[in-house]
Motif scaffolding. Structure first.
Motif, PDB file in Angstrom:
ATOM      1  N   ASN A 155      31.834  26.876   5.113  1.00 23.93           N
ATOM      2  CA  ASN A 155      31.735  27.830   4.009  1.00 23.93           C
ATOM      3  C   ASN A 155      30.291  27.996   3.551  1.00 23.93           C
ATOM      4  O   ASN A 155      29.871  29.101   3.171  1.00 23.93           O
ATOM      5  CB  ASN A 155      32.606  27.387   2.835  1.00 23.93           C
ATOM      6  N   TYR A 156      29.528  26.925   3.586  1.00 23.17           N
ATOM      7  CA  TYR A 156      28.112  27.038   3.233  1.00 23.17           C
ATOM      8  C   TYR A 156      27.374  27.909   4.242  1.00 23.17           C
ATOM      9  O   TYR A 156      26.604  28.801   3.874  1.00 23.17           O
ATOM     10  CB  TYR A 156      27.464  25.649   3.172  1.00 23.17           C
ATOM     11  N   MET A 157      27.612  27.678   5.521  1.00 27.93           N
ATOM     12  CA  MET A 157      26.909  28.448   6.553  1.00 27.93           C
ATOM     13  C   MET A 157      27.311  29.910   6.556  1.00 27.93           C
ATOM     14  O   MET A 157      26.522  30.784   6.927  1.00 27.93           O
ATOM     15  CB  MET A 157      27.162  27.816   7.918  1.00 27.93           C
ATOM     16  N   SER A 214      26.944  28.456  -2.270  1.00 24.28           N
ATOM     17  CA  SER A 214      25.528  28.186  -2.429  1.00 24.28           C
ATOM     18  C   SER A 214      25.293  26.704  -2.184  1.00 24.28           C
ATOM     19  O   SER A 214      26.237  25.906  -2.136  1.00 24.28           O
ATOM     20  CB  SER A 214      25.069  28.552  -3.835  1.00 24.28           C
ATOM     21  N   PHE A 215      24.027  26.305  -2.040  1.00 28.24           N
ATOM     22  CA  PHE A 215      23.752  24.882  -1.823  1.00 28.24           C
ATOM     23  C   PHE A 215      24.202  24.054  -3.020  1.00 28.24           C
ATOM     24  O   PHE A 215      24.767  22.974  -2.855  1.00 28.24           O
ATOM     25  CB  PHE A 215      22.259  24.658  -1.560  1.00 28.24           C
ATOM     26  N   THR A 216      23.949  24.568  -4.222  1.00 22.64           N
ATOM     27  CA  THR A 216      24.343  23.818  -5.417  1.00 22.64           C
ATOM     28  C   THR A 216      25.852  23.650  -5.483  1.00 22.64           C
ATOM     29  O   THR A 216      26.366  22.569  -5.803  1.00 22.64           O
ATOM     30  CB  THR A 216      23.832  24.525  -6.682  1.00 22.64           C
ATOM     31  N   THR A 217      26.602  24.707  -5.164  1.00 20.52           N
ATOM     32  CA  THR A 217      28.059  24.608  -5.175  1.00 20.52           C
ATOM     33  C   THR A 217      28.538  23.661  -4.074  1.00 20.52           C
ATOM     34  O   THR A 217      29.509  22.915  -4.256  1.00 20.52           O
ATOM     35  CB  THR A 217      28.698  25.992  -5.000  1.00 20.52           C
ATOM     36  N   TYR A 244      18.909  17.046   1.609  1.00 22.94           N
ATOM     37  CA  TYR A 244      19.058  17.879   2.807  1.00 22.94           C
ATOM     38  C   TYR A 244      18.762  19.362   2.538  1.00 22.94           C
ATOM     39  O   TYR A 244      18.859  20.176   3.456  1.00 22.94           O
ATOM     40  CB  TYR A 244      20.492  17.774   3.342  1.00 22.94           C
ATOM     41  N   GLU A 245      18.450  19.717   1.300  1.00 26.38           N
ATOM     42  CA  GLU A 245      18.342  21.143   0.959  1.00 26.38           C
ATOM     43  C   GLU A 245      17.402  21.921   1.874  1.00 26.38           C
ATOM     44  O   GLU A 245      17.775  22.997   2.371  1.00 26.38           O
ATOM     45  CB  GLU A 245      17.918  21.310  -0.505  1.00 26.38           C
ATOM     46  N   PRO A 246      16.172  21.451   2.152  1.00 27.11           N
ATOM     47  CA  PRO A 246      15.298  22.239   3.047  1.00 27.11           C
ATOM     48  C   PRO A 246      15.906  22.449   4.432  1.00 27.11           C
ATOM     49  O   PRO A 246      15.828  23.547   4.991  1.00 27.11           O
ATOM     50  CB  PRO A 246      14.016  21.404   3.113  1.00 27.11           C
ATOM     51  N   LEU A 247      16.515  21.395   4.973  1.00 25.26           N
ATOM     52  CA  LEU A 247      17.112  21.496   6.313  1.00 25.26           C
ATOM     53  C   LEU A 247      18.298  22.456   6.323  1.00 25.26           C
ATOM     54  O   LEU A 247      18.406  23.320   7.195  1.00 25.26           O
ATOM     55  CB  LEU A 247      17.557  20.114   6.778  1.00 25.26           C
ATOM     56  N   LEU A 248      19.198  22.310   5.353  1.00 22.17           N
ATOM     57  CA  LEU A 248      20.390  23.153   5.335  1.00 22.17           C
ATOM     58  C   LEU A 248      20.040  24.606   5.044  1.00 22.17           C
ATOM     59  O   LEU A 248      20.674  25.526   5.558  1.00 22.17           O
ATOM     60  CB  LEU A 248      21.394  22.629   4.307  1.00 22.17           C
ATOM     61  N   THR A 249      19.023  24.818   4.209  1.00 18.90           N
ATOM     62  CA  THR A 249      18.573  26.195   3.945  1.00 18.90           C
ATOM     63  C   THR A 249      18.049  26.829   5.220  1.00 18.90           C
ATOM     64  O   THR A 249      18.358  27.984   5.538  1.00 18.90           O
ATOM     65  CB  THR A 249      17.479  26.195   2.860  1.00 18.90           C
ATOM     66  N   LEU A 250      17.244  26.079   5.955  1.00 16.80           N
ATOM     67  CA  LEU A 250      16.711  26.581   7.226  1.00 16.80           C
ATOM     68  C   LEU A 250      17.839  26.860   8.214  1.00 16.80           C
ATOM     69  O   LEU A 250      17.825  27.881   8.920  1.00 16.80           O
ATOM     70  CB  LEU A 250      15.739  25.556   7.810  1.00 16.80           C
TER      71      LEU A 250
END
Length: 541
Positions: free
Chosen positions: A21-23, A28-31, A49-55
């Motif tokens: 669901n995130y991908m 959102s990352f916060t959710t 992990y935020e920078p990695l998952l955002t990328l």
């Protein structure tokens, strides 16, 4: 250029829907963090992990994320019932292959135990303790389950051409133990195409010569020192722990923004400890009037007025209406939250968020005594709000943004939690000139936003109709106190804790014209329309 599959520790197999669901953009990352915490089985800080998952999401669908850990309940079962029952249950769930017995070598246990105890694993005179044998079985079960997941992806035709990035702690892969050895045993051809990376704290000899802003270190010197340090390090005594070792200097890797937040919380926790002591209410009312609060708003503040900690009045631009959901960031001792609660009425709601636990506790107690049923207070970081996306109509703040280390990140959180068409009104102190580097400044001043950049930051985040109101910007001013304010003194002999007030450490700042150097402003903006709002506000965690 091709597909990439990322297998993550700290996300168990049963959390795959969260990652999907995130991908897909549904979360959102916060959710994602909120729902992860709500599940509560893994309890790791996945925010790192935020920078990695955002990328990763930026490159979807080429990049796919997979949970890589067996649910923690199986490891707990090993500790409680022994390996047999847990192993049988894990096989039945499909988390382990039928042939897996979760046995580990003595060399692997030697490494595992040394991580827990700090024992030199290369010193033959120091044998490993048997204390952690049962825990080792649980560790090997995690290794085996992750290796099984990776092996399945490698051998699955739709995924066989994809590159794999497997992320796990060094205890799961160091010296080829754990995940790598089981992957290579199942898929021998994968060994020659695998590169392992091991991160660890740099030995002192390396830390001393790592390049710094004020130290020049040649590449040759760095390599020479590095070789000397590695030769003296227990970690690299016989075998290499991995193909590539990333060494970091702990003092430089430390997140200073988190340190600042900790210091801020500690300082305001002390303020909260004495907030119950009576202050000069008449003087406080005069200050609120000077900042632009209406007579009605000052009356609503009532006996709590002496605990005002703000730098302006956010309510004039906020224009809060009955029935709205409002979030007060850095709610302090609750003054602006109580005023907002009066404005939204019984059909609305207010959530006050603050980093200080004692101030939140005081605010909750005052809300109960006031009989305010439409306002709640929670401890949280305004850069990581425990709120659902598009969950409120208005965000106010009075002074807290002064202390947010990452202003853009904080404004992005405001944008995230506001519904389309929602607005914010934030009072904050700013810098009009850059600070002189050779002066000793309070930490709070070093974190003030540079006023000329505020509008650009807000617009870059995605807000429209941004206004930086500096019509009442003076940092130093005089107010005319009513006679009762000058005469009124607190009844208690105990002094009330304050931040920086009268501190001799910063007496030298009196030589500066603070009205020229700094400015109080109210920043206002709206989130553009473009989707349906959410009628209720949900608090996660």
């Amino acid at each position: 250029q091709g597909p990439v599959n990322v297998v993550l520790e700290h996300f168990s197999f049963d959390m795959q829907t969260l990652l999907d669901n995130y991908m897909s953009g549904s979360l959102s990352f916060t959710t994602l963090c909120i729902e992860y915490d709500n599940i509560g089985t893994e309890t790791h800080n996945i925010r790192v992990y935020e920078p990695l998952l955002t990328l990763a999401r930026q490159h979807a669908p080429r990049v796919k994320l997979y949970g890589g850990f067996i649910p923690r309940t199986y490891a707990k079962r090993v500790m409680r019932e022994g390996l047999g029952p847990a192993l049988s249950a894990a096989r039945n769930a499909g988390f382990l292959p039928e042939h897996e017995d979760c046995s580990g070598s003595e060399k692997h246990y030697n490494f595992f135990e040394s991580l827990l105890t700090g024992r030199d694993m290369n010193d033959v005179s120091q044998l490993p303790s048997d204390t952690y044998r049962k825990m080792f079985s649980a560790q090997v079960m995690k290794d085996a389950a992750m290796a099984h997941k990776v092996s399945s992806l490698v051998m699955d035709p739709p995924h066989s051409q994809a590159k794999l990035l497997v992320i796990c702690g060094v205890g799961h892969m160091g010296f080829g133990h754990g995940v790598p050895e089981r992957l290579w045993a199942t898929v021998p051809a994968s060994r020659e195409n695998t590169c392992t990376l091991y991160t660890t704290l740099a030995p002192p000899l390396i830390s001393e010569c790592l390049p710094a802003s004020n130290v020049h270190c040649s590449k040759e010197m760095l390599l020479k020192r590095g070789q000397q340090a590695l030769q003296s390090s227990n970690l690299f005594f016989q075998d290499d722990p991995a193909d590539v070792c990333l060494l970091f200097d702990e003092s430089r890797a430390y997140d200073t923004s988190e340190s600042v937040k900790s210091e801020t919380a500690t300082a305001y926790d002390k303020v909260g400890q004495t907030a119950h002591l009576e202050g000069n209410v008449a003087k406080a009312r005069a200050i609120l009037h000077r900042f632009g609060y209406t007579s009605h708003q000052i009356d609503v503040a009532g006996a709590d007025a002496h605990n005002f900690q703000g730098v302006g009045c956010p309510h004039n631009h906020a224009e809060i209406s009955p029935g709205e959901m409002v979030v007060d960031l850095g709610s302090g001792l609750g003054i602006d939250s109580f005023i907002a609660a009066d404005a939204v009425g019984s059909y609305g709601g207010v959530l006050g968020v603050d980093i200080s636990a004692t101030e939140v506790r005081h605010s909750r107690q005052r809300a109960a005594k006031r009989g305010s049923t439409n306002v709640t207070f929670h401890v949280a970081d305004l850069e990581r709000l425990p709120l659902e996306d598009s969950s409120c109509d208005c965000v106010i703040s009075n002074g807290a943004f002064c202390l947010a280390p990452n202003k853009e990140k904080a404004f992005r959180e405001v944008h995230r939690v506001l519904r389309p068409g929602g607005r914010f009104s934030i009072c904050t102190s700013t810098l009009q000139e850059k600070l002189h580097e050779d002066e000793h400044w309070p930490v709070c001043m070093t974190m003030f936003a540079f006023k000329p950049e505020l509008q650009t930051i807000c617009e870059r985040v995605g807000f429209e109709s941004v206004l930086v109101d500096d019509s009442d910007s003076a940092m130093s001013f005089e107010i005319e106190l009513p006679s009762e304010a000058a005469a009124t003194q607190p009844l208690q002999q105990t002094s009330r804790n304050q931040v920086h007030v009268g501190s001799p450490e910063f007496s030298h700042l009196q030589k500066f014209d603070m009205n020229k150097l700094c400015a109080r402003v109210v920043v206002f903006g709206r989130k553009p329309l473009g989707g349906a709002g959410i009628a209720s506000m949900g608090l996660g965690g």
